[in-house]
Design a protein around this motif. Structure first.
Motif, PDB file in Angstrom:
ATOM      1  N   TYR B  35       0.881  -1.173   0.000  1.00 42.27           N
ATOM      2  CA  TYR B  35       0.000   0.000   0.000  1.00 42.27           C
ATOM      3  C   TYR B  35       0.917   1.221   0.000  1.00 42.27           C
ATOM      4  CZ  TYR B  35       0.394   0.995   5.086  1.00 42.27           C
ATOM      5  OH  TYR B  35       0.832   1.320   6.329  1.00 42.27           O
ATOM      6  N   GLY B  36       0.336   2.386  -0.184  1.00 41.00           N
ATOM      7  CA  GLY B  36       1.131   3.594  -0.434  1.00 41.00           C
ATOM      8  C   GLY B  36       2.328   3.800   0.474  1.00 41.00           C
ATOM      9  N   TYR B  37       2.065   3.781   1.801  1.00 36.57           N
ATOM     10  CA  TYR B  37       3.138   4.105   2.730  1.00 36.57           C
ATOM     11  C   TYR B  37       4.275   3.087   2.661  1.00 36.57           C
ATOM     12  CZ  TYR B  37       5.741   4.806   7.004  1.00 36.57           C
ATOM     13  OH  TYR B  37       6.772   4.993   7.897  1.00 36.57           O
ATOM     14  N   ARG B  40       6.390   3.456  -0.422  1.00 34.43           N
ATOM     15  CA  ARG B  40       7.310   4.601  -0.329  1.00 34.43           C
ATOM     16  C   ARG B  40       8.519   4.229   0.538  1.00 34.43           C
ATOM     17  NH1 ARG B  40       8.262   9.880   1.841  1.00 34.43           N
ATOM     18  NH2 ARG B  40       7.215   9.457   3.817  1.00 34.43           N
ATOM     19  N   TYR B  56       1.703   9.005  -4.438  1.00 34.67           N
ATOM     20  CA  TYR B  56       0.318   8.549  -4.324  1.00 34.67           C
ATOM     21  C   TYR B  56      -0.515   8.872  -5.577  1.00 34.67           C
ATOM     22  CZ  TYR B  56       1.875   7.990   0.532  1.00 34.67           C
ATOM     23  OH  TYR B  56       2.576   7.641   1.650  1.00 34.67           O
ATOM     24  N   TRP B  72      -9.047  -2.660  -1.748  1.00 31.47           N
ATOM     25  CA  TRP B  72      -9.098  -2.224  -0.358  1.00 31.47           C
ATOM     26  C   TRP B  72      -9.175  -3.472   0.526  1.00 31.47           C
ATOM     27  CZ3 TRP B  72      -8.432   2.559   1.553  1.00 31.47           C
ATOM     28  CH2 TRP B  72      -8.561   3.663   0.682  1.00 31.47           C
ATOM     29  N   ARG B  78      -6.818  -1.423  10.049  1.00 31.85           N
ATOM     30  CA  ARG B  78      -7.018  -0.252   9.177  1.00 31.85           C
ATOM     31  C   ARG B  78      -7.298  -0.724   7.757  1.00 31.85           C
ATOM     32  NH1 ARG B  78      -2.214   3.728  11.086  1.00 31.85           N
ATOM     33  NH2 ARG B  78      -3.270   4.585  12.898  1.00 31.85           N
ATOM     34  N   ASN B  79      -8.209  -0.030   7.146  1.00 38.76           N
ATOM     35  CA  ASN B  79      -8.524  -0.351   5.756  1.00 38.76           C
ATOM     36  C   ASN B  79      -7.482   0.302   4.852  1.00 38.76           C
ATOM     37  OD1 ASN B  79     -10.362  -2.023   4.698  1.00 38.76           O
ATOM     38  ND2 ASN B  79     -11.981  -0.482   4.427  1.00 38.76           N
ATOM     39  N   LYS B  80      -6.797  -0.500   4.043  1.00 33.21           N
ATOM     40  CA  LYS B  80      -5.733   0.052   3.208  1.00 33.21           C
ATOM     41  C   LYS B  80      -5.935  -0.341   1.747  1.00 33.21           C
ATOM     42  CE  LYS B  80      -2.578  -0.269   7.077  1.00 33.21           C
ATOM     43  NZ  LYS B  80      -1.533  -1.067   7.723  1.00 33.21           N
ATOM     44  N   ARG B  81      -5.404   0.482   0.889  1.00 36.01           N
ATOM     45  CA  ARG B  81      -5.536   0.173  -0.538  1.00 36.01           C
ATOM     46  C   ARG B  81      -4.213  -0.439  -0.997  1.00 36.01           C
ATOM     47  NH1 ARG B  81      -8.421   3.986  -4.734  1.00 36.01           N
ATOM     48  NH2 ARG B  81      -8.463   2.569  -6.494  1.00 36.01           N
ATOM     49  N   TYR B  83      -1.746  -2.138  -3.785  1.00 39.48           N
ATOM     50  CA  TYR B  83      -1.491  -2.103  -5.234  1.00 39.48           C
ATOM     51  C   TYR B  83      -0.574  -3.255  -5.622  1.00 39.48           C
ATOM     52  CZ  TYR B  83      -3.165   2.766  -5.286  1.00 39.48           C
ATOM     53  OH  TYR B  83      -3.916   3.901  -5.177  1.00 39.48           O
TER      54      TYR B  83
END
Lengths: 331, 117
Positions: B35-37, B40, B56, B72, B78-81, B83
């Motif tokens: 997921y995004g974080y 990164r 993002y 998702w 926590r709900n995370k997206r 990829y």
């Protein structure tokens, strides 16, 4: 967390409704993860100012939201070079056509107008003409961009022949001293010839002098200022040729010649806007024939004026394109 | 040239150089789900730090282009997206990597030739 919610709300204000919730939910979880990682590193919860620092680092809400928006442009990167090329190539042509049209309108206008007023008006009206040209080209390319996303790859745009590239220009070679002296001598002879004309009109009119005397006609007063203007021009040319005798003055030659050419438009314009060139000198004058002659001489001078102005524009353009960098002449 | 303008030029050229590489790096990193974080962080750990405000939106753009897939899912309450690379993304990545290797090889040859002279 109040600060985070306020931040997300601010970002959300700039996002489209259909993606807002999704983007904000993703942003929230990523920012929370970032804050958690920082809190873990310092082994305590973040203070308000530390939270603010994370958000500040992430960016101004408006800019953050803007990055989620689709890229918007009228003319995309694929088409833009062709758009720029079209503007560069067509702008000088538009300016030339505009001035030719203006000169034509001015010269052949049935109602007389003041020359200086026309010049000022022509330059003032060039601005909206260029703006309309720019808007039309931009709109055309925007439509092409919209209709044909792959325009940059189309064969017709990329079809060009390297063999047709213009040759490299070499700096003009300076004339030899003998050639410059010969030039000066010829010019002096030409001046003597012009100086002799008032006493010997047949030098310029030839058998026409005899024809004029049979019509009982002579020169109108307009020839006097014209003749003086021609003499002034010849003196100016003489000065340029004398200047050319000294070495290192080569660079002034072209701009001075151009300036003299510009001054030469004045006498031509004077004749073009005069109606009477020959006047009766006695009661036996053939007034009808004289009127016909005056009319056709006037038409001839008007045509000459158009040619002189076009020649001046072309030479000015040729000179400027070598002196002024291309990006300052084009858009 | 002053050191400041030299730095400014370097920064601008560096940015240009990195821009294209980042997409390849993101696609390559997303052969494994992130997921995004965490993406990164993973990129930063490999020495390729990328700003959040750049990464993002880039993920969303790559997804719109069909190179990524997302879903998702809940993780750590926590709900995370998350990829990952799509099939189309994999094919594009392979082509980009071939291009990248070609450029790299050419650069290596150029630099070796310079050294030998």
């Amino acid at each position: 967390m109040d600060l985070l919610e306020r931040y997300l709300h601010a970002v959300g204000q700039y996002l489209p409704l259909e993606t807002r919730e999704d983007v904000l939910a993703e942003l929230r979880v990523n920012l929370l993860a970032e804050m958690d990682a920082r809190a873990d590193a310092i082994e305590r919860p973040l203070t308000v100012s530390e939270t603010a620092a994370v958000l500040k680092e992430h960016g101004r809400p408006l800019l953050v939201a803007a990055r989620y928006m689709p890229q918007r442009y009228l003319i995309g990167p694929a088409v833009f070079p062709f758009y720029q090329l079209t503007l560069r190539k067509a702008a000088p042509l538009v300016v030339l056509l505009y001035f030719v049209a203006r000169v034509g309108t001015f010269v052949f206008s049935p109602t007389p107008t003041i020359f200086a007023v026309n010049v000022v008006r022509s330059f003032a009206q060039l601005v909206p003409v260029l703006l309309i040209f720019w808007a039309a080209v931009t709109m055309t390319f925007a439509i092409l961009e919209f209709a044909q996303g792959e325009l940059g790859k189309s064969a017709s745009w990329n079809a060009w022949d390297p063999g047709k590239l213009p040759p490299l220009s070499h700096p003009k070679k300076e004339k030899s001293l003998a050639s410059r002296i010969a030039d000066l001598v010829v010019h002096c002879l030409w001046m003597l010839y012009v100086l002799a004309i008032p006493r010997h009109p047949y030098l310029i009119l030839g058998p026409g002098t005899l024809f004029l005397s049979t019509l009982t006609a002579g020169f109108a007063p307009v020839w006097r200022p014209f003749y003086i203007a021609i003499l002034v021009l010849l003196v100016a040319q003489l000065a340029v040729k004398l200047l050319a005798l000294s070495r290192g003055q080569h660079r002034w030659e072209d701009p001075l010649k151009l300036l003299i050419k510009l001054l030469g438009v004045g006498p031509t314009a004077l004749l073009a806007f005069t109606k009477v060139y020959f006047v009766p000198t006695g009661p036996a004058a053939n007034l009808h024939a004289l009127a016909q002659i005056n009319y056709w001489v006037n038409v001839s001078f008007r045509i000459v004026l158009v040619i002189v102005v076009i020649d001046l524009l072309v030479e000015s353009w040729q000179y400027l394109r070598h002196v002024v960098p291309a990006e300052r002449l084009a858009f | 040239m002053t050191p400041t303008s030299e730095n400014g030029m370097f920064d601008s050229l560096r940015l240009e150089l990195r821009r294209g590489c980042l997409i390849v790096a993101v696609l390559a990193q997303l052969r494994h789900e992130h997921y995004g974080y965490t993406l990164r962080k993973a990129l930063a750990d490999e020495g390729l730090a990328i700003e959040e405000s750049t990464l993002y939106p880039l993920l969303r753009r790559l997804e719109t282009q069909g190179l990524l897939e997302s879903e998702w899912r809940e993780e750590d309450k926590r709900n995370k997206r998350f990829y990952r690379l799509s099939a189309e993304g994999e094919a594009i990545l392979a082509q980009l990597l071939a291009e990248w290797n070609g450029i790299n090889e050419s650069l290596r040859k150029i630099l070796n030739d310079e050294r030998e002279r």
